[in-house]
Motif scaffolding. Structure first.
Motif, PDB file in Angstrom:
ATOM      1  N   GLY A 137      32.647  29.064  41.149  1.00  0.00           N
ATOM      2  CA  GLY A 137      33.617  28.949  40.068  1.00  0.00           C
ATOM      3  C   GLY A 137      34.873  29.777  40.229  1.00  0.00           C
ATOM      4  N   ARG A 138      34.988  30.523  41.340  1.00  0.00           N
ATOM      5  CA  ARG A 138      36.201  31.314  41.571  1.00  0.00           C
ATOM      6  C   ARG A 138      36.868  30.844  42.856  1.00  0.00           C
ATOM      7  N   TYR A 139      38.178  30.734  42.800  1.00  0.00           N
ATOM      8  CA  TYR A 139      38.931  30.273  43.965  1.00  0.00           C
ATOM      9  C   TYR A 139      39.301  31.457  44.849  1.00  0.00           C
ATOM     10  N   ARG A 140      39.106  31.256  46.144  1.00  0.00           N
ATOM     11  CA  ARG A 140      39.407  32.278  47.133  1.00  0.00           C
ATOM     12  C   ARG A 140      40.546  31.809  48.025  1.00  0.00           C
ATOM     13  N   LEU A 141      41.441  32.717  48.319  1.00  0.00           N
ATOM     14  CA  LEU A 141      42.502  32.463  49.293  1.00  0.00           C
ATOM     15  C   LEU A 141      42.072  33.077  50.604  1.00  0.00           C
ATOM     16  N   LYS A 142      42.096  32.263  51.676  1.00  0.00           N
ATOM     17  CA  LYS A 142      41.595  32.700  52.964  1.00  0.00           C
ATOM     18  C   LYS A 142      42.656  32.490  54.045  1.00  0.00           C
ATOM     19  N   LYS A 143      42.503  33.241  55.117  1.00  0.00           N
ATOM     20  CA  LYS A 143      43.399  33.089  56.258  1.00  0.00           C
ATOM     21  C   LYS A 143      43.276  31.698  56.870  1.00  0.00           C
ATOM     22  N   ALA A 144      44.350  31.265  57.524  1.00  0.00           N
ATOM     23  CA  ALA A 144      44.307  30.030  58.309  1.00  0.00           C
ATOM     24  C   ALA A 144      43.444  30.232  59.545  1.00  0.00           C
ATOM     25  N   LEU A 145      42.951  29.136  60.083  1.00  0.00           N
ATOM     26  CA  LEU A 145      42.147  29.228  61.303  1.00  0.00           C
ATOM     27  C   LEU A 145      43.004  29.543  62.527  1.00  0.00           C
ATOM     28  N   ASN A 287      48.690  41.513  42.026  1.00  0.00           N
ATOM     29  CA  ASN A 287      47.902  40.330  41.668  1.00  0.00           C
ATOM     30  C   ASN A 287      46.559  40.403  42.382  1.00  0.00           C
ATOM     31  N   TRP A 288      45.473  40.305  41.605  1.00  0.00           N
ATOM     32  CA  TRP A 288      44.125  40.282  42.172  1.00  0.00           C
ATOM     33  C   TRP A 288      43.636  38.854  42.265  1.00  0.00           C
ATOM     34  N   ILE A 289      43.116  38.479  43.413  1.00  0.00           N
ATOM     35  CA  ILE A 289      42.554  37.139  43.620  1.00  0.00           C
ATOM     36  C   ILE A 289      41.031  37.169  43.585  1.00  0.00           C
ATOM     37  N   ALA A 290      40.446  38.193  44.162  1.00  0.00           N
ATOM     38  CA  ALA A 290      38.979  38.246  44.296  1.00  0.00           C
ATOM     39  C   ALA A 290      38.280  38.544  42.983  1.00  0.00           C
ATOM     40  N   TRP A 291      38.973  39.223  42.048  1.00  0.00           N
ATOM     41  CA  TRP A 291      38.331  39.606  40.790  1.00  0.00           C
ATOM     42  C   TRP A 291      39.350  39.533  39.653  1.00  0.00           C
ATOM     43  N   GLU A 345      38.272  37.322  56.205  1.00  0.00           N
ATOM     44  CA  GLU A 345      39.224  36.214  56.070  1.00  0.00           C
ATOM     45  C   GLU A 345      39.765  36.082  54.660  1.00  0.00           C
ATOM     46  N   ASP A 346      39.175  36.767  53.685  1.00  0.00           N
ATOM     47  CA  ASP A 346      39.540  36.613  52.284  1.00  0.00           C
ATOM     48  C   ASP A 346      40.664  37.558  51.883  1.00  0.00           C
ATOM     49  N   VAL A 347      41.637  37.034  51.133  1.00  0.00           N
ATOM     50  CA  VAL A 347      42.672  37.860  50.523  1.00  0.00           C
ATOM     51  C   VAL A 347      42.132  38.362  49.185  1.00  0.00           C
ATOM     52  N   LEU A 348      42.044  39.685  49.055  1.00  0.00           N
ATOM     53  CA  LEU A 348      41.533  40.281  47.812  1.00  0.00           C
ATOM     54  C   LEU A 348      42.629  40.374  46.756  1.00  0.00           C
ATOM     55  N   GLY A 349      43.857  40.582  47.199  1.00  0.00           N
ATOM     56  CA  GLY A 349      44.992  40.735  46.295  1.00  0.00           C
ATOM     57  C   GLY A 349      46.096  41.475  47.018  1.00  0.00           C
ATOM     58  N   GLY A 350      47.102  41.862  46.276  1.00  0.00           N
ATOM     59  CA  GLY A 350      48.212  42.579  46.896  1.00  0.00           C
ATOM     60  C   GLY A 350      49.214  43.016  45.858  1.00  0.00           C
TER      61      GLY A 350
END
Length: 354
Positions: A137-145, A287-291, A345-350
């Motif tokens: 139920g949570r969207y994750r932003l990940k690095k490209a391959l 901005n937090w993406i992981a939480w 590979e996951d972006v937690l935020g920044g």
């Protein structure tokens, strides 16, 4: 029911192939090229800018070949206010901004996203090299391959709502595969060169652009060393960034680098390269993406500029953003740049370095 997608088409090969992939996946598509500024107004030639008339025509041709409508949308006022003006203010305050992050934040994934909703589109599609996954139920932003093309660093401002309605078709592809698809489809831009500079400053002369945008002259002032001794005269504080060595116009007995900019005193502080290294970073506008709410303390890998390999650090969230300490000293931590946090590979935020 067929889902509708609004595809951000710059006229380049990446967004064109993204459009092709989404169409092949069965989406009802429409293309949109954002008109962000007039080249002539910015003192630019049409050949050098990614927002030229030729680019819009290339996007239109690809959309026509793929069989869906294409529109050119006027976002010049939003771009001026949210990207160019912020770029200028940052330099005037002594920071070094990343306008591509602001363009993604305020244009592609806000203004264009809202226009897409008004047009009945459920998704925004771009040619960015990154991936989105939904996990519990949570969207994750990940690095490209493709590590050489990964653009996750400039996408850390995406919210959960935006991630839920965004598609990155190129995230699992290599650049060579994208070129091959474009050639196989006969796209007019299959071998088009990529823009490497800020779109509204394609010649890389930031100070000249700022003077042109503002009509201001920025006064000269002293170069000083860390003890305050005058070493020479600078050409305006907007001309320099942290870590810079070239272009100082000084003849000194040892190499000197920009360590700090004292805006209030109109001074540029110089010193040796080793003085540029530090472990501590403070960030705001986070901005937090992981939480929704991050842990009180956690380990992550952090990147403080686009092309840097992320480095291990400890992070402590604060009311204003977060502070972090790298395990090893990093060179030229620069206010105004983004610091982006990763877990593999996951972006937690920044956030923005302050």
């Amino acid at each position: 029911m067929t889902k509708k997608a609004l595809i951000a088409m710059s006229g380049g090969v990446d967004s064109s192939v993204a459009a092709y992939i989404i169409r092949e996946q069965g989406y009802e598509c429409m293309g949109a090229t954002m008109r962000l500024f007039d080249n002539e107004d910015a003192g630019l030639t049409t050949e050098k800018s990614c927002c030229s008339l030729d680019d819009s025509q290339d996007a239109w041709r690809v959309a026509r070949d793929l069989g869906f409508p294409h529109y050119t949308l006027n976002f010049k006022d939003v771009f001026r206010r949210c990207v160019i003006d912020r770029f200028v203010r940052a330099y005037e305050h002594g920071d070094t901004p990343n306008p591509c992050i602001d363009c993604n934040r305020f244009l592609k994934f806000q203004a264009l996203y809202e226009r897409g909703q008004a047009l009945g589109c459920q998704y925004i599609v771009t040619g960015h090299y990154a991936r989105i996954e939904e996990v519990e139920g949570r969207y994750r932003l990940k690095k490209a391959l493709d590590p050489a093309k990964d653009q996750s660093y400039v996408l850390y401002t995406l919210t959960q709502a935006q991630l839920a309605h965004t598609l990155f078709p190129l995230g699992g592809l290599q650049k060579s595969e994208v070129r091959k698809i474009a050639e196989e489809q006969g796209f007019v831009n299959a071998q088009k060169k990529e823009s490497q500079d800020i779109c509204f400053v394609p010649d890389g002369k930031y100070a000249e652009a700022i003077r042109r945008f503002t009509g201001k002259e920025y006064p000269c002032g002293p170069f000083v060393d860390r003890e305050g001794h005058v070493l020479g005269e600078h050409k305006g504080i907007i001309c320099y960034t942290i870590g810079q060595r070239k272009g100082l116009g000084l003849a000194l007995p040892a190499p000197a680098y920009v360590l700090e900019k004292d805006v209030a005193g109109n001074r540029v502080i110089l010193g040796p390269n080793e003085a540029l290294f530090g472990r501590d970073v403070v960030a705001g506008d986070v901005n937090w993406i992981a939480w929704d709410e991050p842990p009180k303390e956690f380990r992550a890998c952090a990147r403080i500029r686009y092309n840097q390999k992320e480095q291990p650090a400890t992070v402590w969230p604060t009311e204003e953003g977060f502070r972090l300490q790298f395990d090893e000293p990093q060179r030229a931590v620069t206010p105004g740049q983004a610091v982006v946090l990763y877990d593999g590979e996951d972006v937690l935020g920044g956030g923005t370095i302050i």
